[in-house]
Design a protein around this motif. Structure first.
Motif, PDB file in Angstrom:
ATOM      1  N   TYR A 627       0.819  -1.212   0.000  1.00  0.00           N
ATOM      2  CA  TYR A 627       0.000   0.000   0.000  1.00  0.00           C
ATOM      3  C   TYR A 627       0.857   1.268   0.000  1.00  0.00           C
ATOM      4  CZ  TYR A 627      -4.153  -2.815   0.855  1.00  0.00           C
ATOM      5  OH  TYR A 627      -5.178  -3.725   0.727  1.00  0.00           O
ATOM      6  N   LEU A 628       2.106   1.147   0.398  1.00  0.00           N
ATOM      7  CA  LEU A 628       2.996   2.312   0.456  1.00  0.00           C
ATOM      8  C   LEU A 628       4.101   2.218  -0.585  1.00  0.00           C
ATOM      9  CD1 LEU A 628       3.297   2.809   4.326  1.00  0.00           C
ATOM     10  CD2 LEU A 628       1.703   3.893   2.736  1.00  0.00           C
ATOM     11  N   LEU A 629       3.876   1.434  -1.621  1.00  0.00           N
ATOM     12  CA  LEU A 629       4.844   1.301  -2.714  1.00  0.00           C
ATOM     13  C   LEU A 629       4.244   1.829  -4.009  1.00  0.00           C
ATOM     14  CD1 LEU A 629       6.203  -2.339  -2.115  1.00  0.00           C
ATOM     15  CD2 LEU A 629       7.239  -0.187  -1.371  1.00  0.00           C
ATOM     16  N   ARG A 630       5.104   2.354  -4.859  1.00  0.00           N
ATOM     17  CA  ARG A 630       4.733   2.737  -6.215  1.00  0.00           C
ATOM     18  C   ARG A 630       5.807   2.198  -7.149  1.00  0.00           C
ATOM     19  NH1 ARG A 630       0.855   3.331  -4.033  1.00  0.00           N
ATOM     20  NH2 ARG A 630      -0.572   5.098  -3.847  1.00  0.00           N
ATOM     21  N   ASP A 631       5.406   1.350  -8.083  1.00  0.00           N
ATOM     22  CA  ASP A 631       6.354   0.736  -9.015  1.00  0.00           C
ATOM     23  C   ASP A 631       7.480   0.018  -8.269  1.00  0.00           C
ATOM     24  OD1 ASP A 631       4.925   1.765 -11.225  1.00  0.00           O
ATOM     25  OD2 ASP A 631       6.001   3.674 -11.060  1.00  0.00           O
ATOM     26  N   GLY A 632       7.118  -0.607  -7.156  1.00  0.00           N
ATOM     27  CA  GLY A 632       8.086  -1.383  -6.401  1.00  0.00           C
ATOM     28  C   GLY A 632       8.969  -0.585  -5.474  1.00  0.00           C
TER      29      GLY A 632
END
Length: 704
Positions: A627-632
């Protein structure tokens, strides 16, 4: 795809082993053994006082007790470093409290020591007389297997090998063609391995130390891909010259004392909170990172940094952790061999590097070591041979071991913890593509697609309408029929098809990944095949209920299921299903979200939020790091934080709280109205500050 276990020519490797590598350190081996025999002669063991045995009586470490000598002063005799001081059965904790193994608890320390000393003496006497079986009857010694086995090997090197870890002994026994007994003591397994070695002409004339060096050098059981850590040598790298010249890395938190005295992250967290009371999140993450530092092993890779945009060097750990109270500061020390050629400035700041510790992905580490920081060059192609394959990461190795032991595994945990990713990583490892597990996203996705498009890995998602006819067999409309009316034809289901292919290729491993396994009616889907999943019933034929055809599950089929525990707990699964699966938890990983947004430490916020959720709901309803990642990568902007918090985290928690505003308020505090449960309206810039105030407080990270 390769089989789950590869055949290794151990004997060819033994023929190629350079025994001269041991002769170079033979003098050191003899000197260390002589030191043990001189300081602690066999004949004096019966009267050895507690203060000459135990750790913790001299916090400075200047007194050479038996336990200190065996753990820290005799590394050439074989290492027992790592983990906590519990391996010594009795030791004095930094708090002044005596820590005793289970059979000794409740006894006065001196009485406990007299009982332990008596059993140590009996073990040494039994080994001297050749009555090795008698050692198994000494129940207190079972609580310190590595220390006891090293002691026996040091006093009686003709009867024991310098290999002490129980799991390592079992793996080496299997490697050399022996049988590893699950309930065997370390010293018994050691003797069994020695007998096996002596029965082979390939080892004729070898010393025990040559055997040990060969096995660990060529077939190290710890060779799985371990985490790579970024460790700051003081704030803004102020201790770097000292670390570089001295060949070590050091960290603070000196007030906690020797990290070896702590047996768990919770125990270390409690000590941390007692020293630095905060009442908020972050200390458990700090505790886990400190224990990871303590348990670094020779061969592990690390990165030393200055700030968020400079690599000072990469390093290879050369030995085990020690507490150095003689240092004026930063007393937790690990020896490192530094490679200064990898020093570089980064064009892109690493937001997670503001703290002392941060994990470094293998792909980023490869960029550092290849002198191409932040390169956009395409990743290399897959290795050309199995020998070039990297070892899988630890978490993948755990799944592979469970599959080997049980045949099928369910990965369970809260949403967003990476269960499906772990299942696919295991598939990549089985397919000989371990190189792609931690590769850049494009390379990993290409490898996954290649594997899933092959014949030996299938993936399916269960849902309420999925049934036996989809999984095993059933009558379905025949779309090729041209006559009038509806024509039904007997059709093999997904699992039936996979098993048929596996039967035709018994030398290969076939894998079925079942995503969301708990959303299906498992007894109805598996039917009579639930019996055949057990490894000892593989290849056993039975008649299928629809067609009456004979069918069996081949021994080379493996099954991985993923299960979201927020939807349904393990206890709700059918008992027959539970018995046939190994269950591996996949929990939230604060290290995956290392980073900062303004004043907000993401990992501390993440840990604190999940602590509240577990306290007011349960652990199954925590949120995953995805939930707190974007594109890994961890989110890095205020806008991304606001989007994740308002559009994903809050709706999920509202669903969990079933409309109870008071419960949502207890979890999110000032971020929601206590009476209405409505989230407070604020700008993206103010949200980071509000979350930091509500969920975190000043972390005593000396390098932050």
């Amino acid at each position: 795809m390769i089989p789950m276990t590869e055949t290794v020519d151990v004997w060819a490797a033994a023929a190629e082993f350079d025994r001269g590598t041991v002769s170079e350190v033979q003098a050191a081996i003899e000197d260390e053994r002589k030191q043990v025999l001189d300081l602690f002669p066999l004949e004096e063991w019966a009267a050895l006082p507690l203060e000459r045995y135990a750790l913790g009586l001299d916090p400075s470490g200047s007194t050479m007790t038996y336990c200190r000598l065996m753990e820290f002063g005799t590394l050439h005799l074989g290492s027992i470093r790592g983990g906590s001081a519990a391996k010594h059965i009795i030791y004095r904790h930094n708090s002044g409290e005596w820590r005793l193994a289970a059979p000794l608890r409740g006894l006065d320390p001196q009485v406990a020591w007299e009982r332990l000393r008596e059993q140590f003496t009996q073990a040494l006497q039994a080994a001297a007389s050749g009555d090795f079986d008698a050692v198994d009857d000494l129940e207190v010694l079972w609580y310190g297997p590595t220390l006891v086995t090293k002691s026996l090997a040091t006093y009686f090197p003709e009867h024991f090998l310098p290999i002490f870890a129980t799991e390592h002994l079992r793996k080496f026994l299997t490697l050399l063609g022996g049988t590893a007994e699950s309930d065997s003591s370390a010293w018994r397994s050691n003797r069994k391995l020695l007998e096996l070695v002596r029965s082979r002409e390939e080892f004729e004339g070898w010393s025990g130390y040559e055997v040990m060096r060969f096995l660990y050098g060529s077939f190290n059981p710890r060779s799985q891909q371990r985490a790579i850590w970024k460790i700051a040598p003081g704030e803004r790298g102020r201790l770097w010259e000292e670390c570089r010249d001295g060949g070590f890395i050091c960290v603070g938190w000196d007030e906690l004392g020797d990290l070896g005295q702590y047996q768990s992250d919770r125990e270390l967290k409690d000590a941390h909170d007692l020293r630095w009371p905060r009442g908020s999140g972050g200390s458990l993450t700090t505790a886990r990172r400190l224990l990871a530092f303590r348990d670094l092993e020779a061969g592990d890779r690390i990165v030393a940094n200055r700030g968020v945009d400079e690599v000072l060097a990469t390093g290879t750990v050369t030995g085990g952790y020690r507490f150095a109270p003689e240092r004026p500061e930063y007393s937790h020390v690990v020896p490192v061999s530094w490679d200064l050629s990898h020093a570089q400035k980064l064009s892109k700041p690493q937001h997670g590097w503001r703290s002392t510790f941060a994990k470094v992905s293998p792909s980023l580490f490869a960029q550092f070591t290849a002198h191409r920081p932040d390169s956009t060059a395409p990743a290399s192609t897959a290795p050309s041979s199995i020998d070039e394959q990297p070892a899988p990461p630890e978490e993948v190795e755990a799944v592979l071991d469970a599959l080997k032991r049980k045949g099928q595994v369910i990965l369970h945990g809260p949403p967003g913890t990476g269960k499906t990713r772990l299942a696919l990583s295991t598939a990549l490892a089985l397919a000989g593509r371990a190189d792609a597990i931690n590769a850049e996203s494009a390379q990993r996705e290409a490898a996954q697609t290649e594997v899933l498009n092959g014949d030996r890995v299938h993936m399916v998602t269960f849902h309420p309408s999925y049934g036996y006819e989809d999984f095993v067999e059933g009558f379905k409309p025949d779309l090729s029929a041209t006559g009038p009316g509806l024509t039904l034809a007997l059709t093999d289901g997904l699992f039936h098809t996979l098993c048929s292919r596996a039967s035709a290729h018994p030398e290969q491993t076939f894998l079925l990944i079942i995503d969301e396994i708990n959303r299906g009616d498992l007894p109805r889907i598996f039917g009579e095949l639930i019996t055949l999943l057990e490894l000892d019933k593989r290849s056993l034929p039975l008649a299928l209920s629809v067609s009456g055809r004979r069918f069996s599950v081949p021994p080379n089929v493996r099954v991985i299921g993923t299960m979201n525990t927020a939807d349904r707990s393990i206890s709700h699964l059918d008992a027959a299903v539970r018995r046939r699966f190994a269950f591996l938890p996949v929990g939230p990983d604060p290290d995956a979200v290392s980073g900062t947004i303004g004043p907000l430490d993401l990992a501390a916020f993440f840990e604190s939020l999940n602590t509240r959720i577990a306290g007011h709901l349960d652990a199954d309803h925590q949120i995953g790091h995805a939930y707190l990642l974007r594109d890994g990568e961890p989110i890095a902007t205020e806008d991304d934080l606001a989007a994740a918090f308002h559009h994903e985290v809050i709706p999920l928690l509202e669903d969990y709280c079933l409309g109870r505003a008071d419960l949502l308020h207890r979890i999110l505090g000032s971020l929601v109205d206590e009476k209405t449960g409505r989230p407070a309206l604020m700008s993206s810039q103010d949200l980071a500050t509000a979350l930091a105030s509500e969920f975190t407080s000043g972390d005593p990270d000396p390098d932050a």
